[in-house]
Scaffold this motif. Structure first.
Motif, PDB file in Angstrom:
ATOM      1  N   VAL A 124      47.549  33.747  19.865  1.00  0.00           N
ATOM      2  CA  VAL A 124      47.830  32.510  20.604  1.00  0.00           C
ATOM      3  C   VAL A 124      48.478  32.865  21.942  1.00  0.00           C
ATOM      4  CG1 VAL A 124      49.067  30.304  20.593  1.00  0.00           C
ATOM      5  CG2 VAL A 124      48.214  31.254  18.427  1.00  0.00           C
ATOM      6  N   PHE A 125      47.930  32.321  23.026  1.00  0.00           N
ATOM      7  CA  PHE A 125      48.532  32.518  24.352  1.00  0.00           C
ATOM      8  C   PHE A 125      49.237  31.222  24.739  1.00  0.00           C
ATOM      9  CE2 PHE A 125      46.549  36.530  25.456  1.00  0.00           C
ATOM     10  CZ  PHE A 125      45.405  36.553  24.657  1.00  0.00           C
ATOM     11  N   ASP A 126      50.580  31.283  24.875  1.00  0.00           N
ATOM     12  CA  ASP A 126      51.354  30.092  25.272  1.00  0.00           C
ATOM     13  C   ASP A 126      51.374  30.007  26.792  1.00  0.00           C
ATOM     14  OD1 ASP A 126      53.638  30.770  22.580  1.00  0.00           O
ATOM     15  OD2 ASP A 126      52.102  29.197  22.685  1.00  0.00           O
ATOM     16  N   LEU A 127      50.349  29.361  27.357  1.00  0.00           N
ATOM     17  CA  LEU A 127      50.179  29.350  28.822  1.00  0.00           C
ATOM     18  C   LEU A 127      51.390  28.731  29.523  1.00  0.00           C
ATOM     19  CD1 LEU A 127      48.189  29.911  31.141  1.00  0.00           C
ATOM     20  CD2 LEU A 127      47.230  27.622  30.792  1.00  0.00           C
ATOM     21  N   HIS A 128      51.982  27.703  28.910  1.00  0.00           N
ATOM     22  CA  HIS A 128      53.137  27.028  29.535  1.00  0.00           C
ATOM     23  C   HIS A 128      54.429  27.333  28.794  1.00  0.00           C
ATOM     24  CE1 HIS A 128      50.218  23.937  31.479  1.00  0.00           C
ATOM     25  NE2 HIS A 128      50.190  25.110  32.055  1.00  0.00           N
ATOM     26  N   THR A 173      55.105  29.220  38.107  1.00  0.00           N
ATOM     27  CA  THR A 173      53.796  29.764  37.669  1.00  0.00           C
ATOM     28  C   THR A 173      53.962  30.364  36.279  1.00  0.00           C
ATOM     29  OG1 THR A 173      54.421  31.786  38.811  1.00  0.00           O
ATOM     30  CG2 THR A 173      52.879  30.318  39.964  1.00  0.00           C
ATOM     31  N   PRO A 174      52.902  30.255  35.464  1.00  0.00           N
ATOM     32  CA  PRO A 174      52.962  30.855  34.127  1.00  0.00           C
ATOM     33  C   PRO A 174      53.198  32.370  34.205  1.00  0.00           C
ATOM     34  CG  PRO A 174      51.115  29.326  34.283  1.00  0.00           C
ATOM     35  CD  PRO A 174      51.662  29.490  35.675  1.00  0.00           C
ATOM     36  N   ASP A 175      53.660  32.943  33.117  1.00  0.00           N
ATOM     37  CA  ASP A 175      53.905  34.381  33.019  1.00  0.00           C
ATOM     38  C   ASP A 175      52.620  35.162  33.368  1.00  0.00           C
ATOM     39  OD1 ASP A 175      55.349  36.460  30.398  1.00  0.00           O
ATOM     40  OD2 ASP A 175      53.919  36.978  31.984  1.00  0.00           O
ATOM     41  N   PRO A 176      52.681  36.084  34.359  1.00  0.00           N
ATOM     42  CA  PRO A 176      51.468  36.807  34.768  1.00  0.00           C
ATOM     43  C   PRO A 176      50.778  37.553  33.621  1.00  0.00           C
ATOM     44  CG  PRO A 176      53.291  37.253  36.287  1.00  0.00           C
ATOM     45  CD  PRO A 176      53.860  36.462  35.155  1.00  0.00           C
ATOM     46  N   THR A 197      43.118  17.920  25.645  1.00  0.00           N
ATOM     47  CA  THR A 197      43.688  18.142  26.973  1.00  0.00           C
ATOM     48  C   THR A 197      42.891  17.376  28.012  1.00  0.00           C
ATOM     49  OG1 THR A 197      44.132  19.770  28.720  1.00  0.00           O
ATOM     50  CG2 THR A 197      42.411  20.350  27.130  1.00  0.00           C
ATOM     51  N   SER A 198      43.608  16.804  28.984  1.00  0.00           N
ATOM     52  CA  SER A 198      42.927  16.056  30.058  1.00  0.00           C
ATOM     53  C   SER A 198      42.368  17.016  31.098  1.00  0.00           C
ATOM     54  CB  SER A 198      43.927  15.093  30.719  1.00  0.00           C
ATOM     55  OG  SER A 198      45.010  15.847  31.290  1.00  0.00           O
ATOM     56  N   LEU A 199      42.748  18.302  30.984  1.00  0.00           N
ATOM     57  CA  LEU A 199      42.242  19.355  31.911  1.00  0.00           C
ATOM     58  C   LEU A 199      42.570  19.007  33.363  1.00  0.00           C
ATOM     59  CD1 LEU A 199      38.867  19.999  30.078  1.00  0.00           C
ATOM     60  CD2 LEU A 199      40.784  21.603  30.221  1.00  0.00           C
ATOM     61  N   ARG A 200      43.706  18.343  33.559  1.00  0.00           N
ATOM     62  CA  ARG A 200      44.102  17.902  34.902  1.00  0.00           C
ATOM     63  C   ARG A 200      44.984  18.919  35.619  1.00  0.00           C
ATOM     64  NH1 ARG A 200      44.753  12.218  34.552  1.00  0.00           N
ATOM     65  NH2 ARG A 200      42.810  11.397  33.682  1.00  0.00           N
ATOM     66  N   VAL A 201      45.588  19.850  34.853  1.00  0.00           N
ATOM     67  CA  VAL A 201      46.599  20.707  35.465  1.00  0.00           C
ATOM     68  C   VAL A 201      45.941  21.952  36.076  1.00  0.00           C
ATOM     69  CG1 VAL A 201      48.500  22.254  34.771  1.00  0.00           C
ATOM     70  CG2 VAL A 201      48.529  19.860  34.123  1.00  0.00           C
ATOM     71  N   SER A 202      46.464  22.383  37.238  1.00  0.00           N
ATOM     72  CA  SER A 202      45.814  23.461  37.998  1.00  0.00           C
ATOM     73  C   SER A 202      45.662  24.747  37.183  1.00  0.00           C
ATOM     74  CB  SER A 202      46.625  23.752  39.271  1.00  0.00           C
ATOM     75  OG  SER A 202      47.963  24.046  38.914  1.00  0.00           O
ATOM     76  N   SER A 203      46.660  25.077  36.367  1.00  0.00           N
ATOM     77  CA  SER A 203      46.537  26.354  35.628  1.00  0.00           C
ATOM     78  C   SER A 203      45.320  26.294  34.697  1.00  0.00           C
ATOM     79  CB  SER A 203      47.815  26.646  34.829  1.00  0.00           C
ATOM     80  OG  SER A 203      48.192  25.528  34.062  1.00  0.00           O
ATOM     81  N   ALA A 204      45.050  25.086  34.177  1.00  0.00           N
ATOM     82  CA  ALA A 204      43.872  24.931  33.300  1.00  0.00           C
ATOM     83  C   ALA A 204      42.610  25.070  34.148  1.00  0.00           C
ATOM     84  CB  ALA A 204      43.907  23.560  32.628  1.00  0.00           C
ATOM     85  N   GLY A 205      42.600  24.337  35.254  1.00  0.00           N
ATOM     86  CA  GLY A 205      41.413  24.348  36.124  1.00  0.00           C
ATOM     87  C   GLY A 205      41.091  25.751  36.607  1.00  0.00           C
TER      88      GLY A 205
END
Ligand code: APR
Length: 258
Positions: A124-128, A173-176, A197-205
Protein backbone atom coordinates in the motif's frame (compact mmCIF):
# COMPACT_ATOMS: atom_id res chain seq x y z
CA UNK A 1 -28.93 -4.90 -9.31
CA UNK A 2 -29.83 -3.93 -12.89
CA UNK A 3 -28.70 -5.63 -16.08
CA UNK A 4 -26.18 -2.94 -17.04
CA UNK A 5 -24.52 -3.19 -13.60
CA UNK A 6 -24.25 -6.98 -13.92
CA UNK A 7 -22.82 -6.71 -17.43
CA UNK A 8 -20.25 -4.14 -16.31
CA UNK A 9 -19.25 -6.28 -13.33
CA UNK A 10 -18.77 -9.27 -15.64
CA UNK A 11 -16.49 -7.07 -17.76
CA UNK A 12 -14.61 -5.80 -14.66
CA UNK A 13 -14.05 -9.38 -13.43
CA UNK A 14 -12.80 -10.34 -16.91
CA UNK A 15 -10.36 -7.41 -16.94
CA UNK A 16 -9.05 -8.30 -13.45
CA UNK A 17 -8.58 -12.00 -14.24
CA UNK A 18 -6.76 -11.27 -17.51
CA UNK A 19 -4.57 -8.34 -16.39
CA UNK A 20 -0.86 -8.84 -15.69
CA UNK A 21 -0.36 -5.99 -13.19
CA UNK A 22 -3.41 -4.37 -11.58
CA UNK A 23 -3.17 -1.28 -9.38
CA UNK A 24 -6.02 0.16 -7.28
CA UNK A 25 -5.94 3.97 -7.01
CA UNK A 26 -8.29 4.81 -4.13
CA UNK A 27 -9.82 7.81 -2.39
CA UNK A 28 -12.12 8.83 0.41
CA UNK A 29 -15.08 7.01 -1.17
CA UNK A 30 -13.40 3.74 -0.15
CA UNK A 31 -13.86 4.66 3.53
CA UNK A 32 -17.28 6.36 3.73
CA UNK A 33 -18.90 2.96 4.41
CA UNK A 34 -16.54 2.72 7.39
CA UNK A 35 -18.07 5.92 8.75
CA UNK A 36 -15.44 8.40 7.51
CA UNK A 37 -16.62 11.48 5.60
CA UNK A 38 -15.27 12.18 2.14
CA UNK A 39 -14.43 15.67 0.85
CA UNK A 40 -16.44 16.48 -2.27
CA UNK A 41 -19.69 14.46 -2.12
CA UNK A 42 -22.60 16.84 -2.61
CA UNK A 43 -24.13 16.78 0.89
CA UNK A 44 -21.81 14.84 3.19
CA UNK A 45 -18.46 15.98 1.74
CA UNK A 46 -16.36 18.01 4.20
CA UNK A 47 -15.64 20.61 1.52
CA UNK A 48 -19.35 21.04 0.81
CA UNK A 49 -20.28 21.28 4.43
CA UNK A 50 -20.81 24.28 6.66
CA UNK A 51 -17.74 26.14 7.91
CA UNK A 52 -15.73 24.85 10.86
CA UNK A 53 -14.71 27.44 13.49
CA UNK A 54 -15.41 30.09 10.81
CA UNK A 55 -13.15 28.54 8.16
CA UNK A 56 -13.68 26.11 5.24
CA UNK A 57 -12.28 22.58 5.64
CA UNK A 58 -10.05 23.16 2.60
CA UNK A 59 -8.50 26.23 4.26
CA UNK A 60 -7.99 24.44 7.56
CA UNK A 61 -6.21 21.51 5.87
CA UNK A 62 -3.46 23.71 4.44
CA UNK A 63 0.18 24.07 5.56
CA UNK A 64 -0.23 27.86 5.91
CA UNK A 65 -3.29 27.50 8.19
CA UNK A 66 -1.56 24.81 10.29
CA UNK A 67 1.31 27.24 10.92
CA UNK A 68 -0.99 30.20 11.72
CA UNK A 69 -3.77 28.44 13.69
CA UNK A 70 -2.52 25.03 14.89
CA UNK A 71 -5.10 24.81 17.68
CA UNK A 72 -8.05 25.20 15.26
CA UNK A 73 -6.47 22.70 12.87
CA UNK A 74 -6.03 20.10 15.63
CA UNK A 75 -9.62 20.59 16.86
CA UNK A 76 -10.93 20.09 13.29
CA UNK A 77 -8.56 17.16 12.64
CA UNK A 78 -9.60 15.35 15.84
CA UNK A 79 -13.37 15.76 15.31
CA UNK A 80 -13.66 15.45 11.52
CA UNK A 81 -10.76 13.29 10.29
CA UNK A 82 -9.17 11.25 13.05
CA UNK A 83 -11.63 8.39 13.75
CA UNK A 84 -9.74 5.59 15.50
CA UNK A 85 -12.94 3.51 15.80
CA UNK A 86 -13.32 3.17 12.01
CA UNK A 87 -13.01 -0.42 10.78
CA UNK A 88 -12.18 -1.76 7.30
CA UNK A 89 -15.31 -2.40 5.18
CA UNK A 90 -16.06 -5.10 2.59
CA UNK A 91 -14.21 -3.26 -0.18
CA UNK A 92 -11.01 -3.16 1.90
CA UNK A 93 -11.25 -6.88 2.63
CA UNK A 94 -12.03 -7.75 -1.01
CA UNK A 95 -8.87 -5.91 -2.12
CA UNK A 96 -6.74 -7.68 0.50
CA UNK A 97 -8.10 -11.01 -0.76
CA UNK A 98 -7.38 -10.02 -4.41
CA UNK A 99 -3.76 -9.20 -3.49
CA UNK A 100 -3.38 -12.55 -1.68
CA UNK A 101 -4.72 -14.37 -4.77
CA UNK A 102 -2.34 -12.50 -7.07
CA UNK A 103 -5.18 -10.55 -8.73
CA UNK A 104 -4.00 -7.14 -7.42
CA UNK A 105 -0.39 -5.91 -7.33
CA UNK A 106 -0.69 -2.83 -5.14
CA UNK A 107 -2.89 -0.07 -3.77
CA UNK A 108 -2.17 3.64 -4.06
CA UNK A 109 -4.47 5.42 -1.63
CA UNK A 110 -5.11 9.12 -1.03
CA UNK A 111 -6.60 8.21 2.36
CA UNK A 112 -4.62 8.44 5.56
CA UNK A 113 -6.82 6.05 7.56
CA UNK A 114 -4.66 2.91 7.05
CA UNK A 115 -7.84 0.82 6.62
CA UNK A 116 -6.32 -1.08 3.68
CA UNK A 117 -3.39 -2.16 5.86
CA UNK A 118 -5.78 -3.10 8.68
CA UNK A 119 -7.76 -5.26 6.24
CA UNK A 120 -4.55 -7.16 5.43
CA UNK A 121 -3.29 -5.45 2.25
CA UNK A 122 0.51 -5.53 2.22
CA UNK A 123 1.62 -3.38 -0.72
CA UNK A 124 0.00 0.00 0.00
CA UNK A 125 1.35 3.44 -0.96
CA UNK A 126 -0.04 6.19 1.32
CA UNK A 127 0.18 9.03 -1.22
CA UNK A 128 -1.15 11.62 1.27
CA UNK A 129 0.43 10.11 4.37
CA UNK A 130 -1.05 8.27 7.29
CA UNK A 131 -2.67 9.40 10.56
CA UNK A 132 -0.69 6.78 12.49
CA UNK A 133 2.64 8.54 11.74
CA UNK A 134 3.05 11.43 14.21
CA UNK A 135 6.41 13.12 14.78
CA UNK A 136 7.67 16.03 16.87
CA UNK A 137 8.56 19.04 14.70
CA UNK A 138 11.41 19.94 17.10
CA UNK A 139 13.20 16.67 17.98
CA UNK A 140 11.69 14.28 15.39
CA UNK A 141 10.48 11.78 18.01
CA UNK A 142 7.65 9.48 16.85
CA UNK A 143 4.49 9.51 18.95
CA UNK A 144 1.48 7.20 19.24
CA UNK A 145 -1.62 8.53 17.45
CA UNK A 146 -3.56 8.40 20.74
CA UNK A 147 -1.30 11.19 22.04
CA UNK A 148 -2.79 13.39 19.28
CA UNK A 149 -6.36 12.06 19.52
CA UNK A 150 -6.85 12.15 23.29
CA UNK A 151 -5.49 15.54 24.18
CA UNK A 152 -6.91 19.08 24.31
CA UNK A 153 -5.65 21.69 21.87
CA UNK A 154 -2.15 21.31 20.44
CA UNK A 155 -0.32 18.01 21.20
CA UNK A 156 3.21 18.68 22.51
CA UNK A 157 6.24 16.42 22.76
CA UNK A 158 8.17 16.16 26.04
CA UNK A 159 10.79 18.44 24.43
CA UNK A 160 8.15 21.17 23.95
CA UNK A 161 7.84 20.72 20.17
CA UNK A 162 4.46 20.33 18.38
CA UNK A 163 3.57 16.75 17.36
CA UNK A 164 2.73 16.88 13.64
CA UNK A 165 0.31 14.28 12.10
CA UNK A 166 1.88 12.51 9.10
CA UNK A 167 -0.71 13.66 6.54
CA UNK A 168 0.00 15.80 3.46
CA UNK A 169 -1.65 19.23 3.74
CA UNK A 170 -2.56 21.54 0.88
CA UNK A 171 0.57 23.45 -0.14
CA UNK A 172 2.78 20.43 0.61
CA UNK A 173 4.12 17.73 -1.73
CA UNK A 174 3.82 14.01 -1.03
CA UNK A 175 6.92 12.11 0.12
CA UNK A 176 9.24 11.76 -2.94
CA UNK A 177 9.97 8.09 -2.12
CA UNK A 178 6.22 7.35 -2.09
CA UNK A 179 5.76 9.21 -5.38
CA UNK A 180 8.65 7.25 -6.92
CA UNK A 181 7.08 3.97 -5.78
CA UNK A 182 3.70 4.99 -7.23
CA UNK A 183 5.26 6.04 -10.56
CA UNK A 184 7.07 2.70 -10.76
CA UNK A 185 3.87 0.79 -10.00
CA UNK A 186 1.84 2.67 -12.60
CA UNK A 187 4.61 2.24 -15.20
CA UNK A 188 4.25 -1.57 -14.86
CA UNK A 189 0.47 -1.52 -14.63
CA UNK A 190 -1.83 -2.66 -17.46
CA UNK A 191 -5.08 -2.28 -15.47
CA UNK A 192 -5.67 0.70 -13.21
CA UNK A 193 -8.86 0.78 -11.12
CA UNK A 194 -9.70 4.23 -9.67
CA UNK A 195 -12.17 3.68 -6.84
CA UNK A 196 -13.94 6.15 -4.54
CA UNK A 197 -12.09 9.21 -5.75
CA UNK A 198 -13.19 12.31 -7.65
CA UNK A 199 -9.68 12.39 -9.22
CA UNK A 200 -9.70 16.17 -8.74
CA UNK A 201 -6.42 16.54 -6.86
CA UNK A 202 -3.21 17.35 -8.78
CA UNK A 203 -1.15 14.54 -7.25
CA UNK A 204 -3.75 12.09 -8.61
CA UNK A 205 -3.87 13.77 -12.00
CA UNK A 206 -0.08 13.86 -12.36
CA UNK A 207 0.25 10.18 -11.59
CA UNK A 208 -2.57 9.07 -13.89
CA UNK A 209 -1.41 11.35 -16.73
CA UNK A 210 1.39 8.88 -17.34
CA UNK A 211 -0.93 5.86 -17.43
CA UNK A 212 -1.59 4.43 -20.91
CA UNK A 213 -3.28 1.09 -20.07
CA UNK A 214 -6.91 0.17 -19.31
CA UNK A 215 -8.55 2.63 -16.90
CA UNK A 216 -11.60 1.56 -14.86
CA UNK A 217 -13.47 4.06 -12.65
CA UNK A 218 -15.70 2.86 -9.80
CA UNK A 219 -17.44 5.84 -8.22
CA UNK A 220 -20.80 7.12 -7.05
CA UNK A 221 -20.47 10.44 -8.89
CA UNK A 222 -18.75 11.73 -12.02
CA UNK A 223 -14.99 12.16 -11.81
CA UNK A 224 -12.44 14.40 -13.53
CA UNK A 225 -11.16 11.50 -15.67
CA UNK A 226 -14.46 9.89 -16.77
CA UNK A 227 -13.75 10.85 -20.40
CA UNK A 228 -10.57 8.74 -20.31
CA UNK A 229 -12.13 5.64 -18.72
CA UNK A 230 -12.51 2.36 -20.62
CA UNK A 231 -15.15 1.23 -18.11
CA UNK A 232 -17.16 3.25 -15.57
CA UNK A 233 -19.28 1.61 -12.85
CA UNK A 234 -21.56 3.94 -10.91
CA UNK A 235 -22.69 2.68 -7.53
CA UNK A 236 -21.88 2.11 -3.87
CA UNK A 237 -18.42 0.73 -3.13
CA UNK A 238 -19.80 -2.11 -0.99
CA UNK A 239 -22.18 -3.25 -3.75
CA UNK A 240 -19.53 -3.03 -6.46
CA UNK A 241 -16.87 -4.94 -4.52
CA UNK A 242 -19.36 -7.52 -3.24
CA UNK A 243 -20.39 -8.28 -6.83
CA UNK A 244 -16.75 -8.30 -8.04
CA UNK A 245 -15.57 -10.50 -5.17
CA UNK A 246 -18.34 -13.03 -5.89
CA UNK A 247 -17.25 -13.27 -9.54
CA UNK A 248 -13.56 -13.57 -8.68
CA UNK A 249 -14.21 -16.34 -6.12
CA UNK A 250 -16.21 -18.23 -8.79
CA UNK A 251 -13.35 -17.71 -11.27
CA UNK A 252 -10.88 -19.03 -8.72
CA UNK A 253 -13.06 -22.14 -8.05
CA UNK A 254 -13.57 -22.80 -11.78
CA UNK A 255 -9.87 -22.48 -12.64
CA UNK A 256 -8.84 -24.58 -9.63
CA UNK A 257 -11.06 -27.38 -11.05
CA UNK A 258 -9.42 -27.24 -14.53
N1 APR B 1 -19.49 4.37 -2.89
C1 APR B 1 -19.04 4.84 -4.08
N2 APR B 1 -18.50 6.09 -4.24
C2 APR B 1 -18.44 6.86 -3.14
C3 APR B 1 -18.89 6.44 -1.86
C4 APR B 1 -19.43 5.14 -1.77
N3 APR B 1 -19.88 4.65 -0.61
N4 APR B 1 -18.68 7.46 -0.98
C5 APR B 1 -18.13 8.48 -1.67
N5 APR B 1 -17.99 8.12 -2.96
C6 APR B 1 -17.36 8.90 -4.04
C7 APR B 1 -17.93 10.30 -4.16
O1 APR B 1 -18.91 10.32 -5.18
C8 APR B 1 -16.71 11.13 -4.56
O2 APR B 1 -16.70 11.40 -5.96
O3 APR B 1 -16.01 9.05 -3.69
C9 APR B 1 -15.50 10.25 -4.23
C10 APR B 1 -14.59 10.87 -3.18
O4 APR B 1 -14.03 12.02 -3.77
P1 APR B 1 -13.38 13.14 -2.82
O5 APR B 1 -14.32 13.44 -1.71
O6 APR B 1 -12.92 14.25 -3.72
O7 APR B 1 -12.14 12.42 -2.16
P2 APR B 1 -10.73 12.11 -2.83
O8 APR B 1 -10.86 11.96 -4.31
O9 APR B 1 -10.13 11.00 -2.08
O10 APR B 1 -9.91 13.47 -2.49
C11 APR B 1 -8.56 13.43 -2.81
O11 APR B 1 -8.31 15.62 -1.86
O12 APR B 1 -8.67 17.08 -0.16
C12 APR B 1 -7.76 16.24 -0.69
O13 APR B 1 -6.05 15.18 0.50
C13 APR B 1 -7.44 15.16 0.29
O14 APR B 1 -6.91 12.86 -0.17
C14 APR B 1 -7.85 13.89 -0.43
C15 APR B 1 -7.81 14.32 -1.87
Amino acid sequence: MNEEFERKLDELARLVTHAKHTVLFGGAGMSTESGLADFRSAVSGLYNNKEFYGYSAERILSREFFEEHPEIMFNFYRTELLNLDARPNLAHFALAWMEEKGMLSSIITQNGDALHQRAGSRKVFDLHGNVYKNTCLKCGKSHDVRRVKYCEGIPYCECGGIIRPGIVLFGETPDPDVIFGCVREIAQCDLLIAAGTSLRVSSAGRLLDRFKGTLVILNNDETALDDRADLIVRGKMGEIFSALWERLKKYERDTARD
